[in-house]
Each structure stands twice: as C-alpha cells, then as structure tokens.
Write a protein that holds these residues in place. Structure first.
Motif, PDB file in Angstrom:
ATOM      1  N   LYS A 171      50.687   7.892  32.550  1.00 59.44           N
ATOM      2  CA  LYS A 171      49.457   8.567  32.969  1.00 59.44           C
ATOM      3  C   LYS A 171      48.779   7.805  34.107  1.00 59.44           C
ATOM      4  CE  LYS A 171      46.153   8.883  29.761  1.00 59.44           C
ATOM      5  NZ  LYS A 171      45.415   9.356  28.584  1.00 59.44           N
ATOM      6  N   LEU A 172      48.234   8.563  35.073  1.00 57.27           N
ATOM      7  CA  LEU A 172      47.338   7.971  36.070  1.00 57.27           C
ATOM      8  C   LEU A 172      45.917   8.357  35.653  1.00 57.27           C
ATOM      9  CD1 LEU A 172      49.120   8.961  39.436  1.00 57.27           C
ATOM     10  CD2 LEU A 172      49.524   6.951  37.993  1.00 57.27           C
ATOM     11  N   ILE A 173      45.007   7.417  35.698  1.00 58.97           N
ATOM     12  CA  ILE A 173      43.611   7.721  35.347  1.00 58.97           C
ATOM     13  C   ILE A 173      42.749   7.504  36.586  1.00 58.97           C
ATOM     14  CG2 ILE A 173      41.679   7.178  33.805  1.00 58.97           C
ATOM     15  CD1 ILE A 173      43.891   5.987  31.875  1.00 58.97           C
ATOM     16  N   LEU A 174      42.278   8.633  37.154  1.00 60.62           N
ATOM     17  CA  LEU A 174      41.435   8.568  38.349  1.00 60.62           C
ATOM     18  C   LEU A 174      39.994   8.433  37.896  1.00 60.62           C
ATOM     19  CD1 LEU A 174      42.746  11.597  40.479  1.00 60.62           C
ATOM     20  CD2 LEU A 174      43.115   9.179  40.973  1.00 60.62           C
ATOM     21  N   THR A 175      39.318   7.403  38.331  1.00 62.31           N
ATOM     22  CA  THR A 175      37.909   7.279  37.968  1.00 62.31           C
ATOM     23  C   THR A 175      37.036   7.993  39.000  1.00 62.31           C
ATOM     24  OG1 THR A 175      37.847   5.137  39.049  1.00 62.31           O
ATOM     25  CG2 THR A 175      38.127   5.141  36.655  1.00 62.31           C
ATOM     26  N   ALA A 176      35.880   8.453  38.542  1.00 64.85           N
ATOM     27  CA  ALA A 176      34.918   9.167  39.397  1.00 64.85           C
ATOM     28  C   ALA A 176      33.526   8.675  39.031  1.00 64.85           C
ATOM     29  CB  ALA A 176      35.010  10.675  39.130  1.00 64.85           C
ATOM     30  N   SER A 177      32.674   8.499  40.033  1.00 70.97           N
ATOM     31  CA  SER A 177      31.314   8.018  39.724  1.00 70.97           C
ATOM     32  C   SER A 177      30.522   9.086  38.971  1.00 70.97           C
ATOM     33  CB  SER A 177      30.579   7.664  41.006  1.00 70.97           C
ATOM     34  OG  SER A 177      30.257   8.854  41.692  1.00 70.97           O
ATOM     35  N   GLY A 178      30.885  10.364  39.209  1.00 72.20           N
ATOM     36  CA  GLY A 178      30.121  11.463  38.615  1.00 72.20           C
ATOM     37  C   GLY A 178      29.069  12.010  39.573  1.00 72.20           C
ATOM     38  N   GLY A 179      28.837  11.283  40.673  1.00 67.26           N
ATOM     39  CA  GLY A 179      27.933  11.778  41.716  1.00 67.26           C
ATOM     40  C   GLY A 179      26.477  11.798  41.292  1.00 67.26           C
ATOM     41  N   PRO A 180      25.600  12.291  42.170  1.00 65.70           N
ATOM     42  CA  PRO A 180      24.157  12.249  41.912  1.00 65.70           C
ATOM     43  C   PRO A 180      23.687  13.188  40.793  1.00 65.70           C
ATOM     44  CG  PRO A 180      24.617  13.398  43.964  1.00 65.70           C
ATOM     45  CD  PRO A 180      25.917  12.812  43.509  1.00 65.70           C
ATOM     46  N   PHE A 181      24.503  14.152  40.391  1.00 64.86           N
ATOM     47  CA  PHE A 181      24.040  15.148  39.402  1.00 64.86           C
ATOM     48  C   PHE A 181      24.660  14.944  38.021  1.00 64.86           C
ATOM     49  CE2 PHE A 181      23.932  17.466  43.579  1.00 64.86           C
ATOM     50  CZ  PHE A 181      22.596  17.153  43.801  1.00 64.86           C
ATOM     51  N   ARG A 182      25.180  13.770  37.788  1.00 70.91           N
ATOM     52  CA  ARG A 182      25.840  13.481  36.513  1.00 70.91           C
ATOM     53  C   ARG A 182      24.920  13.736  35.332  1.00 70.91           C
ATOM     54  NH1 ARG A 182      26.330   8.787  33.426  1.00 70.91           N
ATOM     55  NH2 ARG A 182      25.060   7.635  34.913  1.00 70.91           N
ATOM     56  N   LYS A 183      23.647  13.379  35.484  1.00 68.95           N
ATOM     57  CA  LYS A 183      22.733  13.515  34.344  1.00 68.95           C
ATOM     58  C   LYS A 183      21.923  14.808  34.380  1.00 68.95           C
ATOM     59  CE  LYS A 183      22.104   8.742  32.985  1.00 68.95           C
ATOM     60  NZ  LYS A 183      21.260   7.557  33.211  1.00 68.95           N
ATOM     61  N   LYS A 227      49.154  13.526  42.987  1.00 66.60           N
ATOM     62  CA  LYS A 227      50.383  14.217  42.587  1.00 66.60           C
ATOM     63  C   LYS A 227      51.464  14.047  43.666  1.00 66.60           C
ATOM     64  CE  LYS A 227      51.256  19.015  43.123  1.00 66.60           C
ATOM     65  NZ  LYS A 227      52.273  19.828  42.526  1.00 66.60           N
ATOM     66  N   TRP A 228      51.072  14.201  44.933  1.00 62.82           N
ATOM     67  CA  TRP A 228      52.051  14.077  46.018  1.00 62.82           C
ATOM     68  C   TRP A 228      52.389  12.626  46.313  1.00 62.82           C
ATOM     69  CZ3 TRP A 228      54.734  18.153  46.720  1.00 62.82           C
ATOM     70  CH2 TRP A 228      54.152  19.422  46.597  1.00 62.82           C
ATOM     71  N   LEU A 229      51.366  11.773  46.380  1.00 64.31           N
ATOM     72  CA  LEU A 229      51.599  10.369  46.743  1.00 64.31           C
ATOM     73  C   LEU A 229      52.519   9.664  45.748  1.00 64.31           C
ATOM     74  CD1 LEU A 229      48.018   9.176  47.782  1.00 64.31           C
ATOM     75  CD2 LEU A 229      50.060   8.980  49.216  1.00 64.31           C
ATOM     76  N   PHE A 230      52.323   9.960  44.447  1.00 60.73           N
ATOM     77  CA  PHE A 230      53.062   9.213  43.423  1.00 60.73           C
ATOM     78  C   PHE A 230      54.125  10.057  42.719  1.00 60.73           C
ATOM     79  CE2 PHE A 230      48.789   7.324  43.869  1.00 60.73           C
ATOM     80  CZ  PHE A 230      49.195   6.143  44.485  1.00 60.73           C
ATOM     81  N   ASN A 231      54.323  11.281  43.206  1.00 63.41           N
ATOM     82  CA  ASN A 231      55.359  12.168  42.691  1.00 63.41           C
ATOM     83  C   ASN A 231      55.272  12.299  41.169  1.00 63.41           C
ATOM     84  OD1 ASN A 231      57.588  13.827  42.682  1.00 63.41           O
ATOM     85  ND2 ASN A 231      59.068  12.140  42.767  1.00 63.41           N
ATOM     86  N   ILE A 232      54.123  12.722  40.696  1.00 59.74           N
ATOM     87  CA  ILE A 232      53.867  12.818  39.262  1.00 59.74           C
ATOM     88  C   ILE A 232      53.236  14.179  38.969  1.00 59.74           C
ATOM     89  CG2 ILE A 232      51.582  11.684  39.454  1.00 59.74           C
ATOM     90  CD1 ILE A 232      52.191  10.287  36.771  1.00 59.74           C
ATOM     91  N   GLU A 233      53.521  14.726  37.791  1.00 57.61           N
ATOM     92  CA  GLU A 233      52.955  16.036  37.437  1.00 57.61           C
ATOM     93  C   GLU A 233      51.436  15.909  37.236  1.00 57.61           C
ATOM     94  OE1 GLU A 233      54.385  18.940  37.439  1.00 57.61           O
ATOM     95  OE2 GLU A 233      56.297  18.028  38.007  1.00 57.61           O
TER      96      GLU A 233
END
Ligand code: MG
Length: 388
Positions: A171-183, A227-233
C-alpha cells in the motif's frame, strides 16, 4: 556539472528550484541553468537572467515578450516567445534535465517534448500525468528520459522505496493536510470565500494548487500521479488526512512494516532530491526539531464534504479519457471561482456535469487529449453561465 532548463521559473516551484540551484552550487554539486521560462513576470525573469545567465529565456505572454526584449540586460541571451519557444529549447542538446513547474494542462506538451528529446524531467506538473499518464509511460518506454517526482508526497514515496522491490509493496499512503476547510461543517461550505480558500495551513503555493488543496482535488490528482509513477493499482493507494504535514507520505510492505518520510514542509527538499537522486547532497534548509512537535494526528477524508476527491475516485475507476475531463473541468471551474464568478461548492458540481456528459475514449492520443481538454473547459464556462 548538471545542465538544466527551468520551465515556470517565476512561480512558487520555480523560485524554490532556483533556491535549490544556489544551494547545490554552494555545496559542491554544480548546476548550470541553461534555459529558463516564465509566463509574464518580466521583472523577476529579468533578475533571474542576470543571476543565472541562461543561453535563452522563453516568455509566454506576447506583450511581456516585447517588454523583456526592450530591456538592456547585462547578460545577453536569446529571448523566445510562447509554445514555439518551449519546443525550440526542448530540442537543444546542451542540457539533461528539465524542471517542469508549469501550472495545469499547459505543462503537458513540454513534458512530451522533453521525453521525445530524451531529457530527464523533474515533474512538478502533476496534471501531465493526470491527463496523459498512459501516453507518457508508453513514450518513456522508448526513450532515454526518466521522470522524477517533485510533488512532496511522491518524493516521499520514492525515498521510502529505495532498496525495496515493488512486489513487496502492499500500500502507498498519501498524506494530505486537509486544507483550510478541514474543520468546516458541510453546511458551512456554500459560504466560503476565495480569501479563505487561498489560506493554506501549511504550504505556500500558487493559487491554482492552493484551491485544489482546499477542495482536495489535488489529492485526487496525486492518486492518479502515484498510480503512474509507481505502477500500482489505485485501490492500493490510500489517502490519509494528516493536518501537521510532517509525514509527507508512507509505504506499507507485505510484512506489515511501514516506512514514512518526514520533514519540515518545504518544497526545496523534494526538488533537490529530484536533482540528486538517488544521492543526497547537503543543504542549508530548515531542519525538524522533534522536541517542538506536539503531536501527529490522522483522520479519514470526508468524501461527502470534499466531493472533488469522490469524483476523482470515480474517475480513476472509470479510466480512459475521464481524467482529462476531470482536469480540464477543474481548471476552468477553479479559474471561475478565483474570479468570483462561482461558489466554492459549484466547483465539484460543474465538474460532475462535465463528467456526466462525456463519452469515454480508450487510450486517447495526444491530439484527442487536447480536444477533450478544450471541450471540458468550454462545457464548464457555458454551464457556469446558467448558474448565475
Ligand atoms: Mg503534493
């Protein structure tokens, strides 16, 4: 000596790239900027020409071209204009690496031109892979060119993958800040302003990507990019909200072990890694102080509130030409939002209408990618008029 071209040198990534060039030159890794390009910021481009002394500079905007030509710069270099100028420098053989820091769809042709001429690409323009991942990878197979990610998440994954065979990656786990509207609640979303959307909690970036981060479309694009860079589903790529932006992404392996790459949120680190990969070079950039760190937290993304991410998941499943519509419609909608013509919540609504109208094409050619992109934009501009 590494000879490079920097496309989009006056934007946020471009300025950080030149900061990296200065750092590398100070630390015994010589880099020479042979070519440079900007959209319209003549003032800054002129200063960059004087400092980095490129052989040629390309400016996109025609009025800015005349302005730049009329200036008497100490460093004399060729001044070229527009797409023809970019194509012209792509074909020169006195550099090896191009940094593609252009914004949006405009980055696609420079990516394909660079591949055609066997140049390595430090890719900050994720839209190239969103709209043409399949085409780009088929071109790369017949070329000497390599694609190196500049996006912080993808650089993190590349760093975690060093010494690890892909077949052990679960698994690849991409983190995201959630941006200004997270809350924000779903009910608060219809009233958010351009100003609020442009205030990203952790990263300083250009306005287009900042809005994409606020809608979480940016994360949807990053799944396609990964998906393209690491050739993963895509089903093996997970998005995780991590508001502190300290973990830049993670990789899970078959034995259950997880590797993460951490650091201060600073684009100079992934840019420099793309230059020196797989080596590392000393830098004078800010360092992590873990003693100052209070906590690292994680949440699941809310797909009901952030419909753009939901649309991206749908598009990834549908494949074919849908990602081109996702990107083109998004670019047009973000532009309209920034101009105050539509509301924040109209962005996903307009993209959804465009996707619903589109008929899928399998393995689109470059020509049809360009056609579908302009259809998507036109569709959104017209549909937005009916909203008003
Ligand atoms: Mg990113």
């Amino acid at each position: 000596m590494k000879n490079i071209a920097v496309l989009g040198s006056t934007g946020s990534i471009g300025k950080n790239t030149l900061e990296v060039v200065r750092n590398l030159n100070r630390n015994g890794y010589p880099v020479s900027v042979k070519y440079i390009s900007a959209n319209s910021n003549v003032e800054l481009l002129a200063a960059q020409i004087e400092e980095f002394k490129p052989k040629a500079a390309v400016i996109f905007n025609e009025a800015s071209f005349n302005d730049l030509k009329s200036r008497s710069l100490d460093h004399k270099c060729e001044i070229l204009c527009g797409q023809a100028g970019i194509n012209e420098i792509a074909s020169r053989d006195d550099f090896e690496l191009v940094v593609n820091a252009l914004v949006g769809f405009s980055g696609l042709i420079p990516t394909t031109e660079a591949i055609k001429h066997g140049k390595d690409i430090a890719l900050a323009n994720k839209e190239s892979l969103v709209v043409a991942g399949e085409l780009i990878y088929s071109m790369l197979r017949g070329s000497e060119a390599h694609l190196l990610p500049v996006d912080s998440e993808h650089s993190a994954i590349l760093q975690c993958l060093q010494g690890e065979p892909m077949k052990q990656v679960t698994k690849l786990i991409l983190t995201a800040s959630g941006g200004p509207f997270r809350k924000f609640t779903k009910e608060e979303m219809p009233n958010v302003t351009v100003e609020q959307a442009l205030k990203h909690p952790n990263w300083v970036m250009g306005s287009k990507i900042t809005i994409d981060s606020a809608t979480l479309m940016n994360k949807g694009f990053e799944i396609i990019e990964a998906k393209w860079l690491f050739n993963i589903e895509a089903e093996n790529i997970e998005v995780l909200i991590h508001p502190q932006s300290i973990i830049h992404s993670m990789v899970e392996f078959s034995d259950g072990s997880v590797k993460a790459q951490l650091g201060v949120p600073d684009m100079k680190v992934p840019i420099q890694y793309a230059f020196t990969y797989p080596e590392r070079v000393r830098s004078d950039f800010p360092r992590m102080d873990f003693k100052q760190l209070k906590n690292l937290t994680f949440e699941e993304p809310d797909l009901e509130k952030f419909e753009c991410l939901k649309l991206a998941y749908d598009v990834i499943k549908a494949g074919g030409s849908y990602p081109i519509v996702l990107n083109g419609a998004n670019e047009a909608a973000v532009e309209l939002f920034l101009k105050g013509k539509i509301r924040f919540i109209d962005i996903p609504a307009l993209i959804k209408s465009a996707l619903d109208k589109h008929e899928n094409h399998v393995s689109p050619s470059l020509e049809s990618i360009v056609g579908i992109d302009s259809w998507s934009r036109k569709f959104v501009y017209e549909a937005a008029l009916e909203l008003a």
